[in-house]
Write an enzyme that holds these catalytic residues in place. Structure first.
Site, PDB file in Angstrom:
ATOM      1  N   ILE A 328       0.842  -1.187   0.000  1.00  9.96           N
ATOM      2  CA  ILE A 328       0.000   0.000   0.000  1.00  9.96           C
ATOM      3  C   ILE A 328       0.883   1.244   0.000  1.00  9.96           C
ATOM      4  CG2 ILE A 328      -1.846   1.210   1.218  1.00  9.96           C
ATOM      5  CD1 ILE A 328      -2.539  -1.437   2.564  1.00  9.96           C
ATOM      6  N   GLU A 329       0.454   2.280  -0.700  1.00 13.95           N
ATOM      7  CA  GLU A 329       1.289   3.472  -0.874  1.00 13.95           C
ATOM      8  C   GLU A 329       1.656   4.144   0.442  1.00 13.95           C
ATOM      9  OE1 GLU A 329      -1.494   7.111  -2.117  1.00 13.95           O
ATOM     10  OE2 GLU A 329      -1.891   5.319  -3.303  1.00 13.95           O
ATOM     11  N   GLN A 330       0.789   4.033   1.454  1.00  9.18           N
ATOM     12  CA  GLN A 330       1.113   4.654   2.738  1.00  9.18           C
ATOM     13  C   GLN A 330       2.277   3.948   3.438  1.00  9.18           C
ATOM     14  OE1 GLN A 330      -1.911   4.219   1.581  1.00  9.18           O
ATOM     15  NE2 GLN A 330      -3.019   6.143   1.821  1.00  9.18           N
ATOM     16  N   GLY A 331       2.573   2.717   3.020  1.00  7.32           N
ATOM     17  CA  GLY A 331       3.772   2.053   3.527  1.00  7.32           C
ATOM     18  C   GLY A 331       3.621   0.629   3.986  1.00  7.32           C
TER      19      GLY A 331
END
Length: 528
Positions: A328-331
């Protein structure tokens, strides 16, 4: 003895001068220094300062209904320019957030820059390098040949340019020096070292802090608590105290939107079942099931907001919770991605990376597949998820969508074929349309090119579009219908509802009837 860096919210707000550039670390409610932003807004209301500021938001600050976050700053005179990866969004039935009213009325300059690019612009600013040179965003609305990332007519053409380098075309995003960084963590010690052990992700707090500190600016951190020097293990420090100027304490800060604290979200525990909730049976589930059939065992898979966020639940129901690794892009890497207000977090993640590092992974195409939603699709295979003029606030903007799709080898877009009053029923292995939607989502030309079908063909990407009634593939010169749902009439329900020509594949097949039944499918994924 408390650190001399600890100040009140009011004192912190007074440090921000007129005309400054402020970077805000956030992803909706995740990591949002909301108390700080509120204090800045309250200071402006009472004193008229700071005025004329520019804000940078790699990911949206504030929840999807426009509560908190950037809404605290959405005041005439306070905000001059906003450069954001995304902004608060919500259903058309909700009031339009102030930030969107300001953008639509040309009362501020506004730009929508891909989240990963904006994070990397901070890194370049921190290193005092000129900017980001990239192919990410070419042939999309970010490209100066289209809108140049501009969100309204009042915004100058100065955020991105096309340049020639080494005989090739590139997009160039100049660095933006930062005066103030507003970041958030969990704990600060007396020296100002910041950890994020209760956060769902650290996001880009270090890069954003360095972008301010290395350019002579100030760094203000909002945390839940203060501890003695040396109390935070060195490996857990996300931002060292040498770059932190002030700390404010907000003990009741939320972990993410509508979530006070869940240790499974911050990776401190692994909850049994990973917080799994069954996916409600219906058309969206049928779409998510069909998208799941595009996966292979062992894949690393990115997914976006919307119907695509249901796919992890589908795999869990099918007894395949670990068949793929979600990124996921948030990490977050691994675990169970969460839905709704908690999207962007995962329960039981195996790793939680800094967002700029995660975007480097995406830009380089290090993952296998991406599952994303769509608002509109046109005959070129272009996809719009970022802007509808009639309802601009129902979308969050581009976020990491362009960063992810620019190098993804396999992309699955999913959504409904029409919108606006459509009534569907899924039963007995069939899809039944009781009332057709008034608005087709397959149009001659999308309003906003968030994904370029032309560039996808050039890059050799595999692109699939999954709807409740059919599956389409991006081919060399068109979109082709490759599968049709049981109960759907090809001419009436597909070709007749698309406002663009669609080719019918020679080997047109029927979608698996198991998609449209309540019981588990018995899904099996091929091995990578």
């Amino acid at each position: 003895m408390l650190s001399s860096k600890v100040v009140s919210l009011e004192e912190a707000a007074r440090l921000i001068e007129d005309g400054t550039t402020i970077t805000v670390s956030s992803s909706s409610g995740l990591g949002c220094p909301d108390a700080l932003l509120r204090a800045v807004g309250e200071r402006f209301r009472s004193s008229g300062s700071p005025k004329g500021i520019t804000t940078l938001h790699p990911i949206a600050a504030g929840d999807m209904y426009g509560i908190g976050g950037i809404e605290h700053l959405a005041l005439d005179g306070l905000l001059k320019r906003v450069v954001a990866g995304s902004l608060p969004s919500g259903p058309s039935s909700m009031p339009v957030p102030n930030i969107w009213q300001m953008i639509r009325a040309n009362r501020i300059e506004a730009y929508n820059v891909p989240s990963g690019i904006l994070y990397h612009m901070h890194r370049e600013a921190a290193a005092r390098r000129p900017g980001v040179l990239t192919k990410v965003g070419m042939d999309t609305f970010v490209d100066p040949l289209l809108e140049g990332a501009r969100m309204n007519d009042s915004s100058p053409d100065d955020v991105v340019t096309r340049v020639k380098f080494d005989g090739d075309d590139w997009l160039y995003f100049p660095s933006i020096p930062v005066d103030v960084a507003l970041i958030r963590g969990t704990t600060a010690d007396e020296e100002g070292n910041i950890s994020s052990e209760h956060e769902g992700a650290p996001l880009g707090i270090y890069d954003q802090a360095l972008a301010a500190h290395n350019n002579g600016g100030i760094v203000i951190a909002q945390v839940k608590r203060i501890v003695k020097s040396g109390s935070i293990p060195a490996q857990l420090v996300r931002v060292p105290g040498v770059v932190v100027d002030r700390v404010v304490v907000s003990p009741d800060q939320m972990q993410t939107t509508q979530t006070a604290y869940d240790p499974a979200i911050s990776g401190e525990i692994h909850a049994a079942g990973g917080g799994f909730k069954p996916v409600e049976f219906g058309p969206a589930k049928a779409i998510a099931r069909r998208a799941a059939m595009e996966l292979q065992n062992g894949d690393a898979v990115n997914l976006g907001f919307g119907i695509s966020a249901l796919v992890p639940g589908i795999l869990h129901e099918e007894g395949l919770p670990h068949a793929v690794t979600w990124v996921i892009e948030q990490g977050a890497v691994g675990g169970m991605p969460l839905r709704g207000f908690q999207f962007g977090c995962a329960s039981g993640a195996r790793a939680i990376m800094a967002s700029p590092d995660q975007f480097t992974y995406f830009h380089g195409g290090g993952f296998d597949r991406s599952l994303l939603s769509f608002l509109e699709v046109d005959g070129y295979g272009n996809v719009n998820v970022s802007r509808l003029e009639a309802f601009p606030h129902i979308t969050a903007g581009v976020g990491g969508f362009i960063d992810i799709t620019s190098a993804a080898r396999h992309i699955v877009f999913m959504g409904y074929f029409t919108a606006g009053g459509m009534q569907l029923e899924v039963s007995s292995g069939r899809m039944n349309i009781h009332r057709e939607g008034a608005i087709t989502k397959f149009v001659p030309r999308v309003e906003h090119v968030t994904f370029s079908g032309r560039r996808a063909r050039y890059m050799g990407q595999s692109v699939t579009y999954v709807t409740e009634r059919c599956v389409l593939r991006l081919e060399e010169d068109c979109l082709a219908v490759t599968e049709i749902a049981p109960g759907i009439d090809l001419e009436r329900d597909v070709l007749g509802q698309a406002h663009l020509p669609l080719r019918v594949a020679d080997d047109l097949s029927t979608m698996d009837a198991r998609l449209f039944r309540e019981e588990p499918m018995g899904l099996e994924l091929p091995v990578t």
